[in-house]
Design a protein around this motif. Structure first.
Motif, PDB file in Angstrom:
ATOM      1  N   LEU A  92     -35.300  69.429 -16.356  1.00 10.36           N
ATOM      2  CA  LEU A  92     -34.449  68.253 -16.169  1.00 10.36           C
ATOM      3  C   LEU A  92     -35.088  67.031 -16.817  1.00 10.36           C
ATOM      4  O   LEU A  92     -36.313  66.915 -16.878  1.00 10.36           O
ATOM      5  CB  LEU A  92     -34.222  67.985 -14.681  1.00 10.36           C
ATOM      6  CG  LEU A  92     -33.483  69.083 -13.914  1.00 10.36           C
ATOM      7  CD1 LEU A  92     -33.409  68.734 -12.431  1.00 10.36           C
ATOM      8  CD2 LEU A  92     -32.076  69.305 -14.469  1.00 10.36           C
ATOM      9  N   CYS A  93     -34.255  66.118 -17.277  1.00 13.45           N
ATOM     10  CA  CYS A  93     -34.719  64.935 -17.993  1.00 13.45           C
ATOM     11  C   CYS A  93     -35.612  64.067 -17.109  1.00 13.45           C
ATOM     12  O   CYS A  93     -35.235  63.721 -15.983  1.00 13.45           O
ATOM     13  CB  CYS A  93     -33.523  64.127 -18.464  1.00 13.45           C
ATOM     14  SG  CYS A  93     -33.941  62.542 -19.230  1.00 13.45           S
ATOM     15  N   PRO A  94     -36.786  63.676 -17.586  1.00  9.50           N
ATOM     16  CA  PRO A  94     -37.666  62.822 -16.785  1.00  9.50           C
ATOM     17  C   PRO A  94     -37.175  61.391 -16.655  1.00  9.50           C
ATOM     18  O   PRO A  94     -37.675  60.637 -15.821  1.00  9.50           O
ATOM     19  CB  PRO A  94     -38.978  62.874 -17.565  1.00  9.50           C
ATOM     20  CG  PRO A  94     -38.576  63.128 -18.980  1.00  9.50           C
ATOM     21  CD  PRO A  94     -37.380  64.041 -18.886  1.00  9.50           C
ATOM     22  N   THR A  95     -36.174  61.007 -17.452  1.00  2.68           N
ATOM     23  CA  THR A  95     -35.637  59.646 -17.382  1.00  2.68           C
ATOM     24  C   THR A  95     -34.470  59.525 -16.420  1.00  2.68           C
ATOM     25  O   THR A  95     -34.408  58.584 -15.624  1.00  2.68           O
ATOM     26  CB  THR A  95     -35.208  59.172 -18.788  1.00  2.68           C
ATOM     27  OG1 THR A  95     -36.338  59.165 -19.658  1.00  2.68           O
ATOM     28  CG2 THR A  95     -34.619  57.772 -18.737  1.00  2.68           C
ATOM     29  N   CYS A  96     -33.532  60.479 -16.470  1.00  2.00           N
ATOM     30  CA  CYS A  96     -32.331  60.351 -15.635  1.00  2.00           C
ATOM     31  C   CYS A  96     -32.056  61.562 -14.760  1.00  2.00           C
ATOM     32  O   CYS A  96     -31.142  61.517 -13.929  1.00  2.00           O
ATOM     33  CB  CYS A  96     -31.113  60.054 -16.507  1.00  2.00           C
ATOM     34  SG  CYS A  96     -30.610  61.446 -17.548  1.00  2.00           S
ATOM     35  N   GLY A  97     -32.789  62.649 -14.943  1.00  2.00           N
ATOM     36  CA  GLY A  97     -32.615  63.818 -14.094  1.00  2.00           C
ATOM     37  C   GLY A  97     -31.502  64.754 -14.511  1.00  2.00           C
ATOM     38  O   GLY A  97     -31.186  65.700 -13.778  1.00  2.00           O
ATOM     39  N   CYS A  98     -30.887  64.536 -15.665  1.00  3.04           N
ATOM     40  CA  CYS A  98     -29.797  65.389 -16.125  1.00  3.04           C
ATOM     41  C   CYS A  98     -30.325  66.581 -16.928  1.00  3.04           C
ATOM     42  O   CYS A  98     -31.444  66.549 -17.445  1.00  3.04           O
ATOM     43  CB  CYS A  98     -28.818  64.576 -16.969  1.00  3.04           C
ATOM     44  SG  CYS A  98     -27.767  63.482 -15.996  1.00  3.04           S
ATOM     45  N   PRO A  99     -29.527  67.627 -17.093  1.00  2.00           N
ATOM     46  CA  PRO A  99     -29.963  68.790 -17.872  1.00  2.00           C
ATOM     47  C   PRO A  99     -29.919  68.501 -19.367  1.00  2.00           C
ATOM     48  O   PRO A  99     -29.250  67.556 -19.811  1.00  2.00           O
ATOM     49  CB  PRO A  99     -28.948  69.865 -17.486  1.00  2.00           C
ATOM     50  CG  PRO A  99     -27.710  69.089 -17.143  1.00  2.00           C
ATOM     51  CD  PRO A  99     -28.193  67.828 -16.485  1.00  2.00           C
ATOM     52  N   PRO A 100     -30.590  69.310 -20.162  1.00  2.82           N
ATOM     53  CA  PRO A 100     -30.538  69.126 -21.611  1.00  2.82           C
ATOM     54  C   PRO A 100     -29.225  69.627 -22.194  1.00  2.82           C
ATOM     55  O   PRO A 100     -28.584  70.519 -21.639  1.00  2.82           O
ATOM     56  CB  PRO A 100     -31.719  69.976 -22.101  1.00  2.82           C
ATOM     57  CG  PRO A 100     -31.832  71.070 -21.082  1.00  2.82           C
ATOM     58  CD  PRO A 100     -31.465  70.428 -19.772  1.00  2.82           C
TER      59      PRO A 100
END
Length: 296
Positions: A172-180
């Motif tokens: 998960l994205c370390p900036t917003c928590g969304c998947p790639p």
């Protein structure tokens, strides 16, 4: 010099993506109308990001604690009601209105007729990676495009890039928590051959070793599948990295093959690869491209 573990999106992100989409319009004639429409949308994303002032500005130290403790500073659950993303949607619709055909205009009219609560409900579907109803699905890519502008702007304003996520959260994205949306193998000298996952929302990229599955973390059962032209050569600089351990795949854009390969644009243009894998029925996608919402 070691390559950076996490990088935030640059100011030219959408401009480069629109350029790549226009190249793909010519290269993939079977999808030319769709790719041309998406090129218009992405060009409008660039204009909104460049020209429109943000509707909400966080305090300078708003995200310091999250960055300090390794938490995604721009988690959408906490920010959706604050960020005024609907202003970016209005600007985006204005940006594409005079550059699209009659077939797409009802989408703009339908979105403009929605209440603020109805638009927020669509946004939640996008952010939760839901497919939405049959009626909502055509509207969601435009909502997603506006959300991307909003979150890219927020990410660019962070005091620094977040740290690389812990192993248990590295999918998960370390900036917003969304998947790639996909991953990228870069070709620049300082990070040649290095893989990064590319966020589906804020376009942050974070390093992940090439020898492991981006979903389950296993490394010994990966295979790579692509599309070849009539001469047996790669049709596009993108492959599906499929894992026989978890039976999922994530596309990977190969900038070693083409310097302008883009994890979103080439993902859209390689829809035939997704269809081929769906027909085989073995692998399910682990990535999420909110500019192409498909049903369950």
């Amino acid at each position: 010099m070691d390559p950076p573990s996490v990088t935030l999106a640059g100011a030219d992100l959408f401009q480069k993506r629109a350029t790549r989409l226009r190249e793909l319009v010519v290269q993939v004639p079977a999808l030319d109308e769709f790719l041309e429409f998406m090129a218009r949308v992405v060009q409008a994303q660039h204009q909104v990001l460049t020209d429109k002032a943000p509707g909400w500005k966080p305090a300078p130290d708003a995200f310091d604690e999250a960055l300090k403790h390794g938490l995604p500073p721009l988690g959408y659950q906490a920010l959706l009601r604050d960020v005024h993303w609907q202003g970016d949607l209005s600007a985006l619709l204005e940006g594409v209105e005079f550059h699209i055909g009659q077939r797409q205009r009802p989408l703009l009219e339908s979105l403009r007729s929605k209440t603020a609560d109805e638009l927020d409900a669509l946004a939640v579907n996008v952010l939760e990676a839901r497919s939405g109803s049959h009626e909502e699905r055509p509207l969601m890519p435009l909502v997603a495009a506006a959300l991307q502008v909003t979150w890219v702007r927020l990410a660019q304003a962070l005091p620094r890039a977040p740290d690389k996520p812990a192993v248990q959260a590295e999918a998960l994205c370390p900036t917003c928590g969304c998947p790639p949306v996909a991953s990228v193998i870069h070709g620049e000298q300082y990070r040649s051959g290095v893989r990064y996952l590319h966020c589906s929302l804020c376009a942050t990229e974070w390093h992940l070793e090439r020898v492991k599955c981006s979903l389950c973390g296993e490394g010994g059962q990966l295979i790579y599948l692509g599309l070849d032209d009539e001469n047996g050569k790669p049709f596009l600089p993108i492959q599906a990295e499929a894992c026989d351990h978890c039976d999922h795949y994530l596309k990977v854009a190969l900038r070693e093959q083409h310097g302008r390969a883009d994890p979103v644009a080439d993902n859209l243009a390689s829809l035939a690869l997704d269809l081929m894998l769906a027909e085989e029925g073995k692998y399910s996608p682990s990535g999420y491209n909110p500019l192409l919402i498909v049903g369950d």
